[in-house]
Design an enzyme around this catalytic site. Structure first.
Site, PDB file in Angstrom:
ATOM      1  N   TYR A 179      10.912  41.298  59.720  1.00 10.68           N
ATOM      2  CA  TYR A 179      11.148  40.243  60.702  1.00 10.68           C
ATOM      3  C   TYR A 179       9.828  40.087  61.463  1.00 10.68           C
ATOM      4  CZ  TYR A 179      16.264  40.921  60.203  1.00 10.68           C
ATOM      5  OH  TYR A 179      17.545  41.019  59.739  1.00 10.68           O
ATOM      6  N   THR A 185      12.104  37.930  56.254  1.00  9.83           N
ATOM      7  CA  THR A 185      13.382  37.287  56.549  1.00  9.83           C
ATOM      8  C   THR A 185      13.141  36.107  57.477  1.00  9.83           C
ATOM      9  OG1 THR A 185      14.681  39.287  56.208  1.00  9.83           O
ATOM     10  CG2 THR A 185      15.640  37.599  57.628  1.00  9.83           C
ATOM     11  N   LYS A 230      12.817  35.404  52.422  1.00 15.17           N
ATOM     12  CA  LYS A 230      14.246  35.663  52.226  1.00 15.17           C
ATOM     13  C   LYS A 230      15.050  34.828  53.220  1.00 15.17           C
ATOM     14  CE  LYS A 230      17.626  39.462  52.263  1.00 15.17           C
ATOM     15  NZ  LYS A 230      18.470  38.998  53.382  1.00 15.17           N
ATOM     16  N   SER A 232      14.802  48.051  54.672  1.00 19.36           N
ATOM     17  CA  SER A 232      15.042  47.247  55.852  1.00 19.36           C
ATOM     18  C   SER A 232      14.102  47.639  56.988  1.00 19.36           C
ATOM     19  CB  SER A 232      16.490  47.414  56.316  1.00 19.36           C
ATOM     20  OG  SER A 232      16.702  46.799  57.571  1.00 19.36           O
ATOM     21  N   HIS A 243      21.893  35.728  54.250  1.00 21.82           N
ATOM     22  CA  HIS A 243      22.003  36.970  55.028  1.00 21.82           C
ATOM     23  C   HIS A 243      23.379  37.614  54.834  1.00 21.82           C
ATOM     24  CE1 HIS A 243      19.282  38.743  58.198  1.00 21.82           C
ATOM     25  NE2 HIS A 243      20.303  39.580  58.282  1.00 21.82           N
TER      26      HIS A 243
END
Length: 351
Positions: free
Chosen positions: A133, A159, A223, A111, A247
């Site tokens: 991100y 994402t 994603k 992450s 998510h």
């Protein structure tokens, strides 16, 4: 302190141990979803609406769960999904999770909100992908991509379902809006050492994906794809894979369950890139259903955190071993020797 001792027979029992072990604020952070948590529940419920239609007399004495995915050879079609703040679950943090993934022969997607730096996580060994991100500060995004490339990450998982932050009422009720003292999102440090906030960029668009594609030679997966039109656009923009994801029910409450969205995405890409799925996978039979409906692999998030909370490296490894053994058994009972033998006619029910 509770500890995982290997007697937990399924992921629900691991979750029960994690609930007792964790601070209730952190349990709710990991377990909760957005709004009324309809989508959170729907992800698991979608699997209960499917039924397996097994084949017999197919001689599947030896099963082989291995797959090849974007240049990595994996021991099974189960990856670790990106989840934030592992050190809230266990002092070993993301490095402990990475070590368990390496032992199990699978990929961990790190992450962007990890509580340990990517270099420390990579030192645990095993293949890593990195969840990104995209930030509106292109210089910072470029520096971060170069950093994860240097650490040896093998793919970027971008994402795309978070133009704004979902309303997570469990966290609001607890007033949990920041990490406790001593913990930060280590991969958000800029060259000066300052830790930036992760920006949810409502201006993110396909032009930024094109920019990323030109920036790096790493495979790029998107994603958060749920609509077939977006899957077709992903193919057109040259990405290397899509992850059917909502998510974990933490962004748009009321969004379609990922398993329900999966067949439409698979049809849209027409085999031109791998389709992965996350959300609601709790059994090996869930993995089998997703693969039979066209997924190349699945990712699991919350169960990994449960295992980490109660047993560190061993706890995460136990979770992965439970899924592997359950999938192997399900393959045998469905008359399949491996993921390549699975087809849509083995699944009945909705969709």
């Amino acid at each position: 302190m509770l500890a995982l001792d290997g007697t937990e027979l399924n992921l629900a029992e691991v979750a029960d141990g994690a609930r007792r072990r964790l601070d209730p604020v952190y349990w709710d952070f990991f377990a909760g979803g957005a709004g009324d948590e309809r989508t959170l529940r729907a992800n698991e419920e979608a699997f209960t609406r499917r039924w397996l239609v097994p084949r017999v007399l197919r001689g599947a004495r030896e099963r082989d769960l291995r797959i090849s995915l974007l240049g990595s050879r994996l021991a099974m079609p189960v990856l670790i999904a990106p989840t934030a703040f592992h050190r809230l679950a266990h002092p070993g943090g993301e490095a402990a999770t990475a070590r368990a993934a390496a032992e199990a022969g699978t990929v961990m997607v790190v992450s962007m909100a990890a509580t340990q730096p990517i270099e420390e996580i990579a030192a645990a060994g095993g293949p890593l992908w990195f969840q990104l991100y995209p930030q509106s500060d292109l210089a910072f995004t470029t520096a971060l991509v170069r950093r994860v490339e240097a650490a040896g990450c093998r793919a970027l998982v971008v994402t795309v379902d978070s133009p704004v932050f979902g309303r997570r009422e469990r966290d609001l009720r607890h007033g949990f809006v920041d990490l406790p003292s001593g913990l930060v999102c280590e991969n958000m440090r800029d060259p000066s050492g300052r830790v930036r906030d992760i920006e949810m960029d409502a201006g993110l668009d396909w032009a930024r994906i094109d920019w990323l594609r030109a920036l790096t030679t790493l495979p790029i997966l998107l994603k958060g794809v749920l609509h077939p039109a977006d899957a077709r656009l992903a193919v057109a923009h040259g990405v290397d894979g899509v992850v059917v994801s909502n998510h974990g029910g933490r962004q748009l409450d009321g969004a379609v369950a990922t398993l329900d969205a999966l067949p439409g995405i698979v049809a849209a890409v027409e085999g031109r890139l791998p389709v992965l799925l996350d959300g609601g996978v709790r059994r090996g039979t869930d993995v089998l259903v997703a693969l039979a409906l066209g997924a190349s692999a699945v990712l699991v998030g919350r169960p990994v955190l449960w295992g980490l909370a109660v047993g560190g490296v061993a706890g995460v490894r136990h979770v992965l071993d439970l899924l592997r053994a359950d999938l192997d058994r399900a393959l045998a009972l469905a008359g399949a020797a491996g993921p390549g033998d699975l087809s849509r006619d083995l699944v009945g029910g909705c969709g």
